[in-house]
Design a protein around this motif. Structure first.
Motif, PDB file in Angstrom:
ATOM      1  N   UNK A  78       0.794  -1.229   0.000  1.00  0.00           N
ATOM      2  CA  UNK A  78       0.000   0.000   0.000  1.00  0.00           C
ATOM      3  C   UNK A  78       0.825   1.277   0.000  1.00  0.00           C
ATOM      4  N   UNK A  79       2.137   1.156   0.183  1.00  0.00           N
ATOM      5  CA  UNK A  79       2.960   2.350   0.296  1.00  0.00           C
ATOM      6  C   UNK A  79       3.178   2.712   1.756  1.00  0.00           C
ATOM      7  N   UNK A  80       4.073   3.663   2.025  1.00  0.00           N
ATOM      8  CA  UNK A  80       4.474   3.939   3.420  1.00  0.00           C
ATOM      9  C   UNK A  80       3.356   4.423   4.328  1.00  0.00           C
ATOM     10  N   UNK A  81       2.464   5.289   3.829  1.00  0.00           N
ATOM     11  CA  UNK A  81       1.464   5.866   4.722  1.00  0.00           C
ATOM     12  C   UNK A  81       0.262   4.948   4.922  1.00  0.00           C
ATOM     13  N   UNK A  82      -0.372   4.559   3.816  1.00  0.00           N
ATOM     14  CA  UNK A  82      -1.499   3.636   3.945  1.00  0.00           C
ATOM     15  C   UNK A  82      -1.050   2.299   4.518  1.00  0.00           C
ATOM     16  N   UNK A  83       0.162   1.892   4.179  1.00  0.00           N
ATOM     17  CA  UNK A  83       0.702   0.639   4.710  1.00  0.00           C
ATOM     18  C   UNK A  83       0.875   0.679   6.216  1.00  0.00           C
ATOM     19  N   UNK A  84       1.335   1.816   6.725  1.00  0.00           N
ATOM     20  CA  UNK A  84       1.480   1.957   8.179  1.00  0.00           C
ATOM     21  C   UNK A  84       0.117   1.931   8.870  1.00  0.00           C
ATOM     22  N   UNK A  85      -0.872   2.546   8.241  1.00  0.00           N
ATOM     23  CA  UNK A  85      -2.227   2.517   8.816  1.00  0.00           C
ATOM     24  C   UNK A  85      -2.747   1.089   8.858  1.00  0.00           C
ATOM     25  N   UNK A  86      -2.555   0.359   7.756  1.00  0.00           N
ATOM     26  CA  UNK A  86      -2.982  -1.045   7.712  1.00  0.00           C
ATOM     27  C   UNK A  86      -2.246  -1.870   8.771  1.00  0.00           C
ATOM     28  N   UNK A  87      -0.928  -1.690   8.860  1.00  0.00           N
ATOM     29  CA  UNK A  87      -0.152  -2.415   9.859  1.00  0.00           C
ATOM     30  C   UNK A  87      -0.575  -2.074  11.269  1.00  0.00           C
ATOM     31  N   UNK A  88      -0.889  -0.783  11.480  1.00  0.00           N
ATOM     32  CA  UNK A  88      -1.321  -0.358  12.813  1.00  0.00           C
ATOM     33  C   UNK A  88      -2.658  -0.990  13.185  1.00  0.00           C
ATOM     34  N   UNK A  89      -3.544  -1.176  12.205  1.00  0.00           N
ATOM     35  CA  UNK A  89      -4.823  -1.842  12.482  1.00  0.00           C
ATOM     36  C   UNK A  89      -4.593  -3.277  12.954  1.00  0.00           C
ATOM     37  N   UNK A  90      -3.648  -3.967  12.325  1.00  0.00           N
ATOM     38  CA  UNK A  90      -3.320  -5.321  12.769  1.00  0.00           C
ATOM     39  C   UNK A  90      -2.762  -5.305  14.195  1.00  0.00           C
ATOM     40  N   UNK A  91      -1.865  -4.353  14.462  1.00  0.00           N
ATOM     41  CA  UNK A  91      -1.254  -4.258  15.797  1.00  0.00           C
ATOM     42  C   UNK A  91      -2.311  -3.942  16.850  1.00  0.00           C
ATOM     43  N   UNK A  92      -3.215  -3.017  16.535  1.00  0.00           N
ATOM     44  CA  UNK A  92      -4.287  -2.679  17.480  1.00  0.00           C
ATOM     45  C   UNK A  92      -5.175  -3.888  17.743  1.00  0.00           C
ATOM     46  N   UNK A  93      -5.406  -4.684  16.697  1.00  0.00           N
ATOM     47  CA  UNK A  93      -6.203  -5.895  16.879  1.00  0.00           C
ATOM     48  C   UNK A  93      -5.488  -6.880  17.800  1.00  0.00           C
ATOM     49  N   UNK A  94      -4.188  -7.075  17.575  1.00  0.00           N
ATOM     50  CA  UNK A  94      -3.415  -7.965  18.451  1.00  0.00           C
ATOM     51  C   UNK A  94      -3.448  -7.449  19.892  1.00  0.00           C
ATOM     52  N   UNK A  95      -3.286  -6.129  20.040  1.00  0.00           N
ATOM     53  CA  UNK A  95      -3.300  -5.550  21.382  1.00  0.00           C
ATOM     54  C   UNK A  95      -4.652  -5.710  22.052  1.00  0.00           C
ATOM     55  N   UNK A  96      -5.723  -5.511  21.286  1.00  0.00           N
ATOM     56  CA  UNK A  96      -7.063  -5.671  21.843  1.00  0.00           C
ATOM     57  C   UNK A  96      -7.309  -7.117  22.259  1.00  0.00           C
TER      58      UNK A  96
END
Length: 364
Positions: A78-96
């Motif tokens: 997705x590129x650096x910005x959208x990719x970071x948002x996507x990755x952060x969604x996965x991380x937030x899910x793991x954290x939740x």
């Protein structure tokens, strides 16, 4: 990569098995029996088929980007910005999910083992031990699964075996109470919980034989589904659907009634051991996935730098999220399936589609 460890196919399978079985066995039996009644086995089979199909997408992406976790190939796709948002969604899910498992096991311990103990103290101990295991690295986490998974399996099989004499087969009826559309709707919750194996996208780069990852995932969810159906049908044929759906911890209640002669009783101790041990492995796996993913987003060389901060965050949040078990179950039944399926299904399908558009079908 931030992690230099490698795991075998057996370890990969047992990690997913431990994570999924402990997640399913804590809260799902009561909810599933309440909603699906005697058709619960059909719901679980639908869940198995759907999750097996979704696993193919994770496998394809993992093979297209073999040296990257799902957090990393999100940026590649997705590129650096959208990719970071996507990755952060996965991380937030793991954290939740880490928070959910933490709250679930601490309430279980407070209810059946250490009644009256402050939940904060239980959470602190669980997070402290988890932090130590996570800092030790992926190979230690994998070995922990190798030890705990067989114990979970043996304990559950003992409970199911010694409860057979109480089974009333007449309670299996009526069957086929729901049509196909209703069964699909009822399968949303177990599919969302099976999706916790989204961690497959984190561990594939560290698998010493990535081509075996899909088979490992299928074996893990297949065995868990069989065990789940056996457990659910045992509860229904022993307690009935009404009583089973009223129990917060029906598997623990099942173990309490088992007695073989005058020498083999108090088998609920096995449930306590396998529930807590399995939940601990789940906690460690999700804790590890969270901090590793966050380190990859922030370009930090050592994920261990983040483990204390993540632990403190989880400890603080545990005091404000879900004041009681009823509130947690209501959230699990109503909101969680849609949040989880967005992350586990739609987001990963989007990544695959964009990957094919940008990098072609034949990318290796």
């Amino acid at each position: 990569m931030l992690e230099n460890g490698k795991i075998s196919t057996r370890q990969f399978t047992l990690m997913l098995f431990s994570l999924l079985l402990s997640t399913i066995m804590f809260g799902l039996p009561r909810i599933l029996i309440e909603q699906s009644k005697q058709d619960v086995w059909q719901v679980m089979l639908i869940t198995l088929v759907m999750d097996a199909a979704i696993a193919i997408i994770y496998f394809i992406l993992g093979m297209r980007y073999p040296q990257q976790t799902m957090i990393q190939y999100s940026e590649t796709i997705l590129g650096p910005w959208l990719g970071k948002i996507s990755g952060l969604l996965f991380v937030l899910f793991f954290g939740f999910m880490t928070l959910i498992i933490l709250k679930t096991v601490s309430k279980f311990i407070d209810t059946v083992l250490l009644t009256g103990t402050p939940e904060l103290a239980i959470n602190f101990i669980l997070l402290l031990v988890s932090l130590y295991a996570v800092n030790a690295g992926l190979e230690v986490v994998a070995r922990l699964s190798e030890i705990i998974a067989p114990l979970m399996l043996i304990a559950l099989l003992i409970i199911l075996t010694f409860s057979l004499n109480r089974v009333e087969l007449g309670d299996i009826r009526p069957v086929f109470q729901h049509d196909v559309w209703e069964l699909l709707k009822l399968s949303l919750l177990p599919i969302s919980l099976y999706g916790v194996c989204v961690t497959m996208g984190v561990f594939m780069p560290y698998h010493n034989n990535p081509k075996e990852s899909l088979k490992a995932k299928w074996i893990a969810i297949g065995i868990v589904t069989i065990l789940s159906i056996m457990t659910l049908m045992s509860l229904i044929t022993i307690f009935g659907t009404s009583y089973s759906s009223q129990q917060v911890y029906p598997v623990f209640r099942l173990a309490q009634i088992i007695k073989v002669g005058d020498f083999f009783e108090r088998i609920e101790t096995l449930v306590i051991i396998f529930q807590i041990a399995g939940a601990f492995v789940s906690l460690v796996i999700l804790y590890y996935s969270s901090v590793l993913g966050l380190a990859q987003i922030l370009k930090i060389q050592r994920y261990q730098t983040l483990t204390p901060y993540f632990g403190v965050t989880m400890l603080i949040l545990s005091e404000f999220v879900f004041s009681n078990i009823t509130e947690m179950h209501q959230f699990t039944e109503t909101i969680f399936p849609f949040l989880a399926i967005f992350i586990e299904v739609f987001l990963i399908i989007m990544l695959l589609i964009v990957s094919i558009i940008r990098h072609g079908i034949k990318k290796t």
